[in-house]
Design a protein around this motif. Structure first.
Motif, PDB file in Angstrom:
ATOM      1  N   VAL A 368      -7.266 -37.896 -15.218  1.00 20.00           N
ATOM      2  CA  VAL A 368      -8.246 -39.059 -15.002  1.00 20.00           C
ATOM      3  C   VAL A 368      -9.237 -38.360 -14.027  1.00 20.00           C
ATOM      4  N   VAL A 369     -10.600 -38.924 -14.068  1.00 22.74           N
ATOM      5  CA  VAL A 369     -11.621 -38.812 -13.048  1.00 22.74           C
ATOM      6  C   VAL A 369     -12.189 -40.171 -12.948  1.00 22.74           C
ATOM      7  N   VAL A 370     -12.257 -40.611 -11.727  1.00 23.36           N
ATOM      8  CA  VAL A 370     -13.033 -41.931 -11.222  1.00 23.36           C
ATOM      9  C   VAL A 370     -14.243 -41.453 -10.625  1.00 23.36           C
ATOM     10  N   VAL A 371     -15.420 -41.883 -10.808  1.00 21.26           N
ATOM     11  CA  VAL A 371     -16.799 -41.437 -10.299  1.00 21.26           C
ATOM     12  C   VAL A 371     -17.489 -42.596  -9.899  1.00 21.26           C
ATOM     13  N   VAL A 372     -18.105 -42.352  -8.572  1.00 25.45           N
ATOM     14  CA  VAL A 372     -19.141 -43.676  -8.053  1.00 25.45           C
ATOM     15  C   VAL A 372     -20.131 -42.996  -7.701  1.00 25.45           C
ATOM     16  N   ASN A 373     -21.211 -43.546  -7.686  1.00 26.71           N
ATOM     17  CA  ASN A 373     -22.644 -42.716  -7.576  1.00 26.71           C
ATOM     18  C   ASN A 373     -23.266 -43.032  -6.275  1.00 26.71           C
ATOM     19  N   GLN A 374     -22.383 -43.247  -5.080  1.00 29.36           N
ATOM     20  CA  GLN A 374     -22.755 -43.404  -3.919  1.00 29.36           C
ATOM     21  C   GLN A 374     -21.461 -43.215  -2.990  1.00 29.36           C
ATOM     22  N   LEU A 375     -21.618 -42.568  -1.859  1.00 30.50           N
ATOM     23  CA  LEU A 375     -20.454 -42.609  -1.158  1.00 30.50           C
ATOM     24  C   LEU A 375     -20.067 -43.727  -0.628  1.00 30.50           C
TER      25      LEU A 375
END
Length: 395
Positions: A368-375
């Protein structure tokens, strides 16, 4: 850059108008419809992803799952807040400290080849580099660098908003505009670190420190005679066919191929932080990849496709460290990650201005990889990202 941790980085929460747009957009999926039945994985993850956008202020969030159930992707929010376009399946992101696992893998390949001794002092390979203000390369081993037990100071500031910046500190703050566009060589970063005293005696404890992996990148170059980026490409990316993963070239500030925008809070306002010179991150966090490639890489590490069993075993020997969830342990570039379902899960994760990734491989083959495009803006937001990862890996 950080490993999986409760983020202390400041980020702006979306304004009301943007939040309304994202709420309408909702969650999209390319997963198997069979998992989207009422009460199944799809609806639950969709709700959790929507919560990341609507309740916690992330522009967008995406989870990519590979393994026995095939390739599945769910996405919420806007990968580009101007166009409203979502993060695409197969889009590249900055992977931050996941770079450390690539570096650790190459170092352990060199160990397997008899070219590096894990318990040798770094002075053997980098004479005179770890020196000054009480730092001593004769007392710090390669293993201690890999496991963050070296005690060396970090050239990067903590990024904790609760800790006021020390105007006299030489540490870099990568969200500063002058750092964002400046170019650094590895030796520059190590010199910054060596201008400060050690944090603790080598081997006394484990404190996550980016300097360690800058030195390991220098070690790779010293032993092989080639840049660490070239060795990562030849030893990992090409054999695994990871065509969408790369180490940025010197001076390269833009991202190649399809990618979302990455955002950062700057003085209380959301700024597009996609483009930057990642040389300040170097072999501690400069790489770019797709989530699918990241899944393939971590699965390959854990299943012995890149390393002999003896070296994989070394990577999985952990110590408690100062970041991560309770019960987490740091090995040699790998983190043992506790999850609610009790599965054995290994990964790393990374944060860099603009992007955060959480990732792991379970013993049942789920990756699994979870990505968000802001910290994350606060602990609650960081915990919400962790909840998405937990739900996906425990499916």
């Amino acid at each position: 850059m950080s490993a999986l941790r409760r983020s202390r980085s400041r980020v702006a929460v979306a304004g009301a108008a943007l939040a309304a747009v994202l709420a309408v957009q909702g969650c999209t999926t390319t997963q198997d419809p069979a998992t989207d039945r009422p009460g199944g994985l799809g609806p639950r993850l969709a709700r959790l992803l929507d919560d990341l956008v609507q309740q916690h202020g992330f522009p967008a969030a995406q989870v990519t799952i590979d393994g026995p159930g095939g390739h599945r992707v769910l996405t919420a929010g806007a990968g580009d807040t101007v166009t409203g376009a979502p993060i695409g399946d197969g889009a590249r992101v900055r992977i931050g400290s996941n770079t450390k696992t690539f570096v650790a893998t190459v170092v352990l390949q060199l160990v397997a080849e008899g070219k590096v001794d894990l318990d040798a002092p770094i002075e053997r390979y980098l004479p005179g580099v770890v020196r000054g203000n009480g730092n001593d390369g004769d007392r710090v081993t390669v293993r201690q660098l890999l496991q963050h037990t070296s005690g060396l100071p970090d050239y990067l500031a903590s990024g904790d908003p609760a800790v006021p910046p020390d105007p006299g500190s030489p540490q870099l703050r990568p969200d500063a505009e002058k750092i964002r566009w400046a170019h650094y060589e590895s030796a520059d970063l190590v010199r910054i670190a060596m201008s400060m005293p050690p944090r603790f005696e080598p081997g006394a404890r484990s404190v996550y420190t980016n300097t360690n992996y800058i030195l390991l990148g220098m070690l790779i170059e010293a032993v092989t005679g080639r840049p660490a980026a070239a060795e990562i490409t030849a030893r990992i990316l090409e054999p695994l066919g990871l065509r969408d993963t790369y180490f940025p070239d010197p001076g390269e500030t833009t991202m190649r191929g399809p990618h979302p925008r990455g955002y950062q809070d700057i003085d209380g306002a959301r700024a597009d932080f996609t483009d930057l010179d990642p040389s300040w991150a170097g072999t501690a966090g400069a790489m770019v990849a797709t989530p699918a490639d990241l899944n393939r890489f971590f699965a390959a590490v854990l299943t012995g496709k890149l390393l002999p069993a003896a070296q994989v075993d070394q990577m999985r020997r952990t110590v408690p460290f100062d970041r991560g969830e309770p019960g987490a342990g740091y090995g040699l570039g790998l983190i043992r990650q506790p999850v609610s379902c009790g599965k054995e899960v290994w990964g790393h994760g990374g944060s860099i201005p603009g992007f955060e990734t959480r990732n792991g491989v379970a013993v049942d083959g789920t990756v699994v990889v979870v990505v968000v495009n802001q910290l994350p803006a606060d602990h609650a937001a960081a915990d919400a990202v962790a909840q998405v990862f937990n739900a996906a890996i425990c499916s």
